[in-house]
Design a protein around this motif. Structure first.
Motif, PDB file in Angstrom:
ATOM      1  N   ILE A  79       6.002   1.647  84.093  1.00 36.90           N
ATOM      2  CA  ILE A  79       5.340   2.807  83.494  1.00 36.90           C
ATOM      3  C   ILE A  79       6.353   3.665  82.738  1.00 36.90           C
ATOM      4  O   ILE A  79       7.466   3.899  83.210  1.00 36.90           O
ATOM      5  N   THR A  80       5.960   4.146  81.563  1.00 36.54           N
ATOM      6  CA  THR A  80       6.836   5.037  80.794  1.00 36.54           C
ATOM      7  C   THR A  80       6.276   6.447  80.656  1.00 36.54           C
ATOM      8  O   THR A  80       7.022   7.410  80.615  1.00 36.54           O
ATOM      9  N   THR A  81       4.950   6.574  80.583  1.00 40.44           N
ATOM     10  CA  THR A  81       4.346   7.913  80.484  1.00 40.44           C
ATOM     11  C   THR A  81       3.029   7.951  81.253  1.00 40.44           C
ATOM     12  O   THR A  81       2.325   6.944  81.366  1.00 40.44           O
ATOM     13  N   LEU A  82       2.732   9.141  81.791  1.00 41.06           N
ATOM     14  CA  LEU A  82       1.457   9.407  82.457  1.00 41.06           C
ATOM     15  C   LEU A  82       0.863  10.662  81.842  1.00 41.06           C
ATOM     16  O   LEU A  82       1.503  11.719  81.829  1.00 41.06           O
ATOM     17  N   THR A  83      -0.355  10.546  81.335  1.00 40.81           N
ATOM     18  CA  THR A  83      -1.017  11.697  80.731  1.00 40.81           C
ATOM     19  C   THR A  83      -2.392  11.852  81.356  1.00 40.81           C
ATOM     20  O   THR A  83      -3.293  11.042  81.144  1.00 40.81           O
ATOM     21  N   GLU A  84      -2.539  12.909  82.148  1.00 40.55           N
ATOM     22  CA  GLU A  84      -3.814  13.117  82.826  1.00 40.55           C
ATOM     23  C   GLU A  84      -4.767  13.909  81.939  1.00 40.55           C
ATOM     24  O   GLU A  84      -4.365  14.842  81.235  1.00 40.55           O
ATOM     25  N   HIS A  85      -6.029  13.512  81.969  1.00 39.49           N
ATOM     26  CA  HIS A  85      -7.056  14.256  81.250  1.00 39.49           C
ATOM     27  C   HIS A  85      -8.274  14.380  82.157  1.00 39.49           C
ATOM     28  O   HIS A  85      -8.243  13.961  83.328  1.00 39.49           O
ATOM     29  N   GLU A  86      -9.342  14.914  81.670  1.00 37.42           N
ATOM     30  CA  GLU A  86     -10.492  15.257  82.501  1.00 37.42           C
ATOM     31  C   GLU A  86     -11.089  14.068  83.236  1.00 37.42           C
ATOM     32  O   GLU A  86     -11.523  14.182  84.386  1.00 37.42           O
ATOM     33  N   SER A  87     -11.100  12.889  82.620  1.00 41.95           N
ATOM     34  CA  SER A  87     -11.789  11.750  83.216  1.00 41.95           C
ATOM     35  C   SER A  87     -10.865  10.672  83.758  1.00 41.95           C
ATOM     36  O   SER A  87     -11.334   9.649  84.270  1.00 41.95           O
ATOM     37  N   GLY A  88      -9.548  10.849  83.680  1.00 45.36           N
ATOM     38  CA  GLY A  88      -8.651   9.815  84.174  1.00 45.36           C
ATOM     39  C   GLY A  88      -7.201  10.078  83.804  1.00 45.36           C
ATOM     40  O   GLY A  88      -6.814  11.207  83.483  1.00 45.36           O
ATOM     41  N   VAL A  89      -6.405   9.009  83.871  1.00 48.67           N
ATOM     42  CA  VAL A  89      -4.978   9.092  83.545  1.00 48.67           C
ATOM     43  C   VAL A  89      -4.656   8.011  82.524  1.00 48.67           C
ATOM     44  O   VAL A  89      -4.939   6.823  82.736  1.00 48.67           O
ATOM     45  N   ALA A  90      -4.074   8.425  81.404  1.00 46.94           N
ATOM     46  CA  ALA A  90      -3.614   7.484  80.387  1.00 46.94           C
ATOM     47  C   ALA A  90      -2.200   7.046  80.757  1.00 46.94           C
ATOM     48  O   ALA A  90      -1.318   7.889  80.962  1.00 46.94           O
ATOM     49  N   VAL A  91      -1.995   5.739  80.855  1.00 49.75           N
ATOM     50  CA  VAL A  91      -0.704   5.205  81.279  1.00 49.75           C
ATOM     51  C   VAL A  91      -0.143   4.301  80.191  1.00 49.75           C
ATOM     52  O   VAL A  91      -0.828   3.398  79.718  1.00 49.75           O
ATOM     53  N   GLU A  92       1.107   4.566  79.807  1.00 49.42           N
ATOM     54  CA  GLU A  92       1.797   3.715  78.839  1.00 49.42           C
ATOM     55  C   GLU A  92       2.873   2.917  79.568  1.00 49.42           C
ATOM     56  O   GLU A  92       3.506   3.416  80.505  1.00 49.42           O
ATOM     57  N   PHE A  93       3.079   1.670  79.112  1.00 48.56           N
ATOM     58  CA  PHE A  93       4.012   0.763  79.760  1.00 48.56           C
ATOM     59  C   PHE A  93       5.133   0.373  78.804  1.00 48.56           C
ATOM     60  O   PHE A  93       4.997   0.489  77.582  1.00 48.56           O
ATOM     61  N   GLU A  94       6.234  -0.133  79.379  1.00 48.70           N
ATOM     62  CA  GLU A  94       7.353  -0.577  78.549  1.00 48.70           C
ATOM     63  C   GLU A  94       6.957  -1.755  77.665  1.00 48.70           C
ATOM     64  O   GLU A  94       7.362  -1.840  76.515  1.00 48.70           O
ATOM     65  N   ARG A  95       6.175  -2.686  78.207  1.00 49.85           N
ATOM     66  CA  ARG A  95       5.867  -3.909  77.477  1.00 49.85           C
ATOM     67  C   ARG A  95       4.374  -4.068  77.180  1.00 49.85           C
ATOM     68  O   ARG A  95       4.005  -4.508  76.101  1.00 49.85           O
ATOM     69  N   GLY A  96       3.555  -3.767  78.145  1.00 52.00           N
ATOM     70  CA  GLY A  96       2.126  -3.983  77.972  1.00 52.00           C
ATOM     71  C   GLY A  96       1.435  -2.878  77.199  1.00 52.00           C
ATOM     72  O   GLY A  96       2.024  -1.837  76.884  1.00 52.00           O
ATOM     73  N   ARG A  97       0.159  -3.100  76.926  1.00 51.56           N
ATOM     74  CA  ARG A  97      -0.625  -2.119  76.190  1.00 51.56           C
ATOM     75  C   ARG A  97      -0.942  -0.914  77.069  1.00 51.56           C
ATOM     76  O   ARG A  97      -0.925  -0.997  78.306  1.00 51.56           O
ATOM     77  N   ALA A  98      -1.230   0.213  76.453  1.00 53.61           N
ATOM     78  CA  ALA A  98      -1.612   1.419  77.184  1.00 53.61           C
ATOM     79  C   ALA A  98      -2.942   1.183  77.890  1.00 53.61           C
ATOM     80  O   ALA A  98      -3.807   0.462  77.388  1.00 53.61           O
TER      81      ALA A  98
END
Length: 277
Positions: A79-98
């Motif tokens: 995991i490289t970033t975690l962005t929480e919003h109203e309905s969930g958490v957006a997660v970005e990875f080093e290699r895979g898709r968000a």
């Protein structure tokens, strides 16, 4: 991995208790030895192995086996970033898709990326408890059979044992340190620190230092404790780590004098290496 008390209820509920028991290491105890290798005391098997102990690799295999059909596993990514919003958490990875997730649980070690991204830098949460150590496996030249040897002198400790594989032993070389800095350094610098700490030591130290250089499963970690005001924030949570290593050090302290860096708090300790102890 060792199991005690209520942990058996969890294994039973998962339906894997019998499978796990089949891999019991059946450890028989650890001898405390002096600088010449002469036995001066004994620690019972329960001090290290609990009521049931199994190699970590076997537990991992069993858990993967019973969950692979229902759970998606993603290997070789981080995991490289975690962005929480109203309905969930957006997660970005080093290699895979968000990806988007309802909840995020970070069971990713002392230097957890999930914890750092959610609660702040490691330096604000991880406290050093005075000891670091290297772990690795080697040929079982001591002929240990489901047993261990523990020797302590001058701020250092050597622990060797053989459990699941009779042809291999696992070694832990621990020594007093004043910070966690070595944890984040490269293997060469970590090995130099181990060699400096055990320079001039007798017994099995010289041979174990040679084996360390050839080990392809070298591991280094420090005793530490994670302090957080809370263990969750919004949709992200960070479970706590096991605390058994500090109990082990306290038991050794009671029978063997002051083991450098040990105190009476609980926390995570220097891993003894691939044996999972």
């Amino acid at each position: 991995m060792d199991f005690r008390g209520a942990a058996f209820d969890a294994l039973e509920e998962l339906g894997i208790l019998d499978k796990v028991r089949a891999h019991d290491t059946r450890m028989r105890g650890t001898a405390l030895v002096d600088g010449t290798g002469a036995e001066v005391g004994q620690l019972p098997a329960e001090a290290f192995a609990g009521e049931l102990e199994v190699p970590k690799r076997e537990l991992t295999r069993i858990l993967h086996e019973i969950t692979a059909k229902d759970i998606e596993y993603v290997f070789d990514d981080s995991i490289t970033t975690l962005t929480e919003h109203e309905s969930g958490v957006a997660v970005e990875f080093e290699r895979g898709r968000a990806r988007e997730f309802d909840l995020v649980f970070g069971a990713d070690g002392v230097y957890s990326k999930v914890r750092r991204l959610t609660f702040g830098p490691h330096a604000e949460a991880v406290r050093h408890l005075g000891m670091s150590g290297a772990g690795f496996t080697a040929d079982n030249y001591l002929g240990l059979d489901r047993s261990g040897l523990l020797q302590h002198a001058e701020g250092t400790a050597i622990y060797v044992f053989s459990a699941g594989d009779p042809d291999r032993l696992t070694a832990s070389l621990s020594f007093a340190t004043d910070s966690l800095a070595l944890d984040r350094r490269g293997r060469d610098e970590q090995e130099r620190a181990v060699r400096a700490a055990f320079a001039g030591r007798g017994w099995e130290a010289p041979r174990l230092l040679e084996a360390m250089a050839d080990a392809d499963d070298f591991y280094f970690a420090s005793t530490c404790q994670v302090h957080l005001d809370r263990w969750s924030r919004g949709r992200v949570a960070r479970p706590g780590r096991a605390r058994r290593r500090r109990r082990i050090l306290r038991r050794a302290h009671q029978q063997y004098g002051h083991l450098a860096g040990a105190d009476r708090r609980t926390g995570a300790g220097p891993a003894a290496g691939p044996g999972g102890r």
